[in-house]
Scaffold this active site. Structure first.
Site, PDB file in Angstrom:
ATOM      1  N   ALA A  35     -37.073  63.248  74.487  1.00  0.00           N
ATOM      2  CA  ALA A  35     -36.110  63.130  75.585  1.00  0.00           C
ATOM      3  C   ALA A  35     -36.529  62.035  76.569  1.00  0.00           C
ATOM      4  O   ALA A  35     -35.680  61.298  77.092  1.00  0.00           O
ATOM      5  CB  ALA A  35     -35.968  64.473  76.314  1.00  0.00           C
ATOM      6  N   GLU A  36     -37.834  61.944  76.840  1.00  0.00           N
ATOM      7  CA  GLU A  36     -38.320  60.913  77.759  1.00  0.00           C
ATOM      8  C   GLU A  36     -38.146  59.527  77.153  1.00  0.00           C
ATOM      9  O   GLU A  36     -37.779  58.575  77.844  1.00  0.00           O
ATOM     10  CB  GLU A  36     -39.792  61.166  78.095  1.00  0.00           C
ATOM     11  CG  GLU A  36     -40.438  60.133  78.996  1.00  0.00           C
ATOM     12  CD  GLU A  36     -39.793  60.028  80.381  1.00  0.00           C
ATOM     13  OE1 GLU A  36     -38.933  60.879  80.722  1.00  0.00           O
ATOM     14  OE2 GLU A  36     -40.118  59.066  81.110  1.00  0.00           O
ATOM     15  N   ASP A  38     -35.832  58.687  74.997  1.00  0.00           N
ATOM     16  CA  ASP A  38     -34.398  58.400  75.070  1.00  0.00           C
ATOM     17  C   ASP A  38     -33.987  57.956  76.470  1.00  0.00           C
ATOM     18  O   ASP A  38     -33.145  57.062  76.638  1.00  0.00           O
ATOM     19  CB  ASP A  38     -33.585  59.635  74.668  1.00  0.00           C
ATOM     20  CG  ASP A  38     -33.735  59.969  73.189  1.00  0.00           C
ATOM     21  OD1 ASP A  38     -33.423  61.109  72.807  1.00  0.00           O
ATOM     22  OD2 ASP A  38     -34.157  59.079  72.418  1.00  0.00           O
ATOM     23  N   SER A  83     -46.181  40.333  40.578  1.00  0.00           N
ATOM     24  CA  SER A  83     -46.324  41.732  40.186  1.00  0.00           C
ATOM     25  C   SER A  83     -47.777  41.987  39.792  1.00  0.00           C
ATOM     26  O   SER A  83     -48.565  41.054  39.671  1.00  0.00           O
ATOM     27  CB  SER A  83     -45.387  42.054  39.023  1.00  0.00           C
ATOM     28  OG  SER A  83     -45.626  41.171  37.952  1.00  0.00           O
ATOM     29  N   LEU A  84     -48.123  43.249  39.573  1.00  0.00           N
ATOM     30  CA  LEU A  84     -49.495  43.608  39.219  1.00  0.00           C
ATOM     31  C   LEU A  84     -49.580  44.050  37.764  1.00  0.00           C
ATOM     32  O   LEU A  84     -48.631  44.614  37.221  1.00  0.00           O
ATOM     33  CB  LEU A  84     -49.989  44.763  40.110  1.00  0.00           C
ATOM     34  CG  LEU A  84     -50.095  44.483  41.606  1.00  0.00           C
ATOM     35  CD1 LEU A  84     -50.558  45.744  42.335  1.00  0.00           C
ATOM     36  CD2 LEU A  84     -51.056  43.343  41.887  1.00  0.00           C
ATOM     37  N   LYS A 125     -50.169  53.531  45.611  1.00  0.00           N
ATOM     38  CA  LYS A 125     -49.063  52.628  45.254  1.00  0.00           C
ATOM     39  C   LYS A 125     -47.758  53.326  45.621  1.00  0.00           C
ATOM     40  O   LYS A 125     -47.289  54.200  44.916  1.00  0.00           O
ATOM     41  CB  LYS A 125     -49.095  52.284  43.777  1.00  0.00           C
ATOM     42  CG  LYS A 125     -48.057  51.246  43.375  1.00  0.00           C
ATOM     43  CD  LYS A 125     -48.185  50.882  41.905  1.00  0.00           C
ATOM     44  CE  LYS A 125     -47.184  49.806  41.542  1.00  0.00           C
ATOM     45  NZ  LYS A 125     -45.796  50.261  41.721  1.00  0.00           N
ATOM     46  N   GLU A 183     -44.335  47.509  51.545  1.00  0.00           N
ATOM     47  CA  GLU A 183     -43.351  48.342  50.847  1.00  0.00           C
ATOM     48  C   GLU A 183     -42.475  49.066  51.859  1.00  0.00           C
ATOM     49  O   GLU A 183     -42.985  49.668  52.813  1.00  0.00           O
ATOM     50  CB  GLU A 183     -44.096  49.370  49.977  1.00  0.00           C
ATOM     51  CG  GLU A 183     -43.289  49.908  48.836  1.00  0.00           C
ATOM     52  CD  GLU A 183     -43.368  49.010  47.599  1.00  0.00           C
ATOM     53  OE1 GLU A 183     -43.964  47.928  47.705  1.00  0.00           O
ATOM     54  OE2 GLU A 183     -42.815  49.395  46.568  1.00  0.00           O
ATOM     55  N   CYS A 453     -19.881  37.867  17.262  1.00  0.00           N
ATOM     56  CA  CYS A 453     -20.075  39.238  17.748  1.00  0.00           C
ATOM     57  C   CYS A 453     -20.007  39.210  19.272  1.00  0.00           C
ATOM     58  O   CYS A 453     -20.777  38.487  19.923  1.00  0.00           O
ATOM     59  CB  CYS A 453     -21.430  39.774  17.289  1.00  0.00           C
ATOM     60  SG  CYS A 453     -21.856  41.382  17.993  1.00  0.00           S
TER      61      CYS A 453
END
Length: 789
Positions: A35-36, A38, A83-84, A125, A183, A453
């Protein structure tokens, strides 16, 4: 209140709110009630509304942006977001640790000791979305997704809505430019609350926290993103202009001081055993963590070691993700359907009774090929064990035979393609060795319909227009499907015949989008030779092989004409790949499509002469060895070359039994094989054709070894080591290769020059030991400038 007083109050409120946000979202140590907070926030909001001229981008009130976007822009990552590599078993991690120690040339263990131990930074991770945050002079100026590692999407407006992302760095001393990587994720509690709200409002629920986080971050309306419980956790850095600590853990701890959230599970471990202990501990506590994780990331802590270890094509050698075992569930196999890929491969796909595996509803799973179906003993109706391999790809692991129903049906490969009705044939594998070819059945079945195709045609065009190929913006998968389904496109060449009237009537198109698409197609008409070769979709030819073919042979005409035996003189082109390339260009349909592409305006760039490195690159003994005559290897080929002197001399010798019988250096079996080989007219013709092509290309042993005009470094070998700060090593390599140099991965007495950036290690030491010339980056850039590069 005076203007000065209002401005001061606004600054004070912002500082206080930033402090409380940091304590609440980053430190998890709130010091005031909601509240404080806000009340303070509403006071700031009111003051800024009354004085809009005082609103700044780093104000807490600016976390929720304005109007929704129409699309995300692109961001080019100056330092690629790689990437790893993955470890799934403990032995994989031990192998990684061994490779690290060997790469750093550190002492190995023996009976009397464990050898050198590496310090590793250890973190969970997180199962989220990788993003990049760019700060300039402490202010957040851009956010971007990882994308394909080189190019991502600009999500700057949306990342500003994430509560624990500081809009302005705390404290002082930060670099003038700091790119933070991490991340974006959603906690388990946040995910549950979001789904509860979605159910209450009649909206669609999310399958798992990762999907919820990714979908929330990529909303075009930032207000929607702001309403989602997203969090950010940083794990590293990208571009930096300024000083930072010299260890991975040190950097992360410094980022925390500047207000950026890092993992509370961050630890330093010495040696592989300590890493395994950390992995087991996190694994045991995984279910009780507040967020989803799918493994643990280990990174070499010392940044100098990281620079020395460097990178593979798409991953660093100094980091690895140790994944947790995949989750498994039981479900029923409802059916097996068959999909057709770009190369015509007909692949079985399991259709499953939907089941939740590791938080994701799974209804389809890969079966790889019919050999895998046979190995599993799979029948439609079976109860099967499903695993999400690496927590990502659903896979059928095992059949529960005791639950097989009486009406279970066997799985058969279709005789006709399910898309076009053409015949489906099993591939044959050819094993080539000295004097013979052995044929066996392959595991892949193919539709023989090729571009007749629809499935193959669609996939071929999707590949042709993709970013790494011709990069035709606006031609997404659905549009390609429309073009094929409506009969407007029957090969990649047909893209260049599309008219405004044909496109504008398609679903989703209007005047502007039609003109944009046609402009993008027209702009694709000047690809480099390497991009064009890659775009053709030759089986087993990826980007690197396409670049090699373009750089080495220099022209489409040479690549099209090249015999398999000639192609094997190029580095990293083995016999099977060489035959795939040759077969592709021998195919009459492919020849027609390539001719049409050129007729319709495609103009290849960067065509030229044979690369200087390959001028006169063959020797006569190597030539004889590669004819694959039974019993004649390198030594025998050398002796035969000395005796025969030329191909015609060897052919004549092979039929002169008296002369051949007294020849030294070949045993009787090899002599007999030589005689039998050249008795066959086809073998003689083939050998002569290979020699004629080597002569035509300038690769023959009698060709002139020369530097091609315009390539001042032709014939030289350069090595790059350490970190280059002005340009990436990939760019430096391209520039050197464009000047004719060969860029090698190791230093030898034949090395012309070593370019050494900060962190250079064993290669620099080896260069000093051998007396090889060494340049720093500044000298290198000056040299490039002198060559006009």
């Amino acid at each position: 209140m005076t203007d000065a007083t209002i401005a001061a109050r606004i600054l004070a409120l912002r500082a206080e709110l930033d402090l409380h946000s940091h304590r609440y979202y980053v430190l998890d140590e709130p010091s005031i009630p909601d509240a404080e907070y806000d009340r303070l926030f509403n006071e700031l909001k009111a003051l800024e509304a009354a004085h809009p001229e005082l609103v700044t981008a780093d104000s807490p009130t600016q976390r929720v942006g304005g109007a929704a976007l129409s699309a995300f822009g692109e961001v080019r990552h100056e330092v690629p977001m790689l990437s790893l590599g993955n470890a799934f078993e403990e032995d994989d991690l031990l192998d990684f640790d061994r490779r690290v120690r060997e790469g750093l040339d550190l002492p190995a263990g023996d009976l009397f000791g464990g050898g050198a131990e590496i310090e590793y930074c250890c973190e969970p991770k997180l199962d989220g979305l990788a993003v990049s945050l760019l700060y300039e002079n402490g202010l957040l100026v851009r956010g971007a997704t990882r994308g394909d590692g080189s190019t991502g999407e600009d999500i700057s407006t949306n990342v500003r809505t994430i509560r624990n992302v500081p809009l302005k760095l705390h404290g002082e001393g930060w670099p003038s430019v700091l790119e933070v990587r991490g991340e974006v994720f959603m906690s388990k509690a946040g995910f549950d609350a979001l789904n509860a709200r979605q159910v209450e409002s009649g909206g669609k629920t999310f399958a798992n926290p990762r999907n919820a986080a990714a979908g929330s971050l990529r909303q075009l309306d930032p207000k929607i993103t702001a309403s989602r419980p997203l969090e950010f956790c940083c794990y590293g850095i990208g571009r930096v202009e300024g000083e930072l600590p010299t260890t991975q853990v040190g950097i992360l701890q410094q980022l925390r001081v500047w207000g950026l959230p890092i993992s509370r599970e961050l630890k330093l471990a010495k040696g592989a055993d300590a890493c395994l202990a950390y992995y087991r501990d996190i694994g045991e506590r995984r279910a009780s963590l507040a967020y989803e994780i799918d493994g643990v990331v280990f990174k070499v802590n010392d940044l100098a070691y990281q620079r020395e270890l460097g990178f593979r094509a798409r991953e660093p050698r100094w980091a690895i993700a140790h994944k947790f075992p995949a989750s498994e569930e039981l479900t029923e196999l409802l059916d097996v359907e068959f999909q057709v890929g770009r190369t015509g491969a007909v692949t079985p796909v399991a259709r499953l009774k939907p089941v939740k595996v590791a938080g994701v509803m799974v209804s389809n799973a890969t079966l790889h090929n019919m050999d895998e179906v046979a190995r599993l003993g799979l029948m439609v109706g079976d109860t099967v064990i499903i695993r999400r391999a690496g927590d990502v790809i659903p896979q059928v692991m095992q059949v529960v035979l005791e639950r097989r129903p009486a009406d279970a049906r066997p799985v058969h490969i279709p005789e006709q393609c399910p898309v076009c009705g053409s015949a489906v044939e099993r591939t044959q594998l050819v094993k080539r060795s000295k004097g013979k070819e052995t044929f066996s059945e392959g595991s892949v079945y193919r539709c023989v319909g090729r571009l007749a195709c629809g499935a193959q045609l669609k996939q071929a065009i999707i590949h042709y227009v993709s970013r790494r190929a011709l990069d035709i913006e606006g031609l997404g998968d659905k549009i390609v499907e429309q073009l094929v389904d409506t009969g407007l496109v029957a090969s990649p060449a047909d893209l260049y015949t599309l008219s405004y009237e044909q496109v504008v009537v398609l679903e989703g198109f209007a005047d502007l989008s039609t003109r944009n698409l046609l402009t993008a197609i027209a702009e694709s008409k000047r690809p480099t030779l390497a991009r064009f070769i890659y775009a053709l979709g030759i089986p087993d030819v990826g980007e690197e092989t396409a670049k090699l073919l373009a750089r080495a042979l220099g022209s489409l005409a040479r690549i099209q004409a090249a015999l398999p035996e000639v192609l094997t003189w190029l580095p990293d082109v083995g016999g099977e790949v060489a035959h795939e390339i040759h077969s592709f260009f021998e195919d009459s349909h492919n020849q027609t499509v390539i001719a049409q592409l050129l007729e319709r305006g495609v103009q290849l760039q960067e065509e030229g002469e044979l690369h200087a490195e390959f001028a006169a690159c063959t020797t006569f003994p190597e030539f004889l060895d590669r004819l694959n005559i039974a019993g004649i290897a390198a030594t025998g080929a050398k002796n035969l070359a000395e005796k025969g002197g030329s191909l015609e001399g060897v052919i004549a010798l092979s039929q002169d039994w008296l002369e051949l019988s007294v020849m030294k250096g070949l045993n009787e079996k090899a002599k007999q094989s030589l005689r039998e080989f050249f008795v066959v007219a086809e073998n003689v013709a083939r050998a002569r054709a290979i020699e004629q092509q080597l002569l035509a290309f300038g690769m023959h042993w009698a060709s002139e070894k020369k530097q091609v005009a315009g390539l001042p470094l032709a014939g030289q070998t350069w090595v790059l080591t350490g970190t280059l700060e002005v340009m990436s090593r990939d760019v430096a390599k391209e520039k050197l290769e464009a000047l004719g140099a060969k860029v090698a991965g190791s230093v030898s007495a034949k090395t012309t020059c070593v370019v050494a950036g900060p962190g250079a290690g064993s290669k620099l030491a080896k260069a000093s030991e051998l007396g090889v010339r060494v340049m720093d980056e500044a000298e290198f850039l000056t040299a490039l400038s002198g060559f006009g590069a």
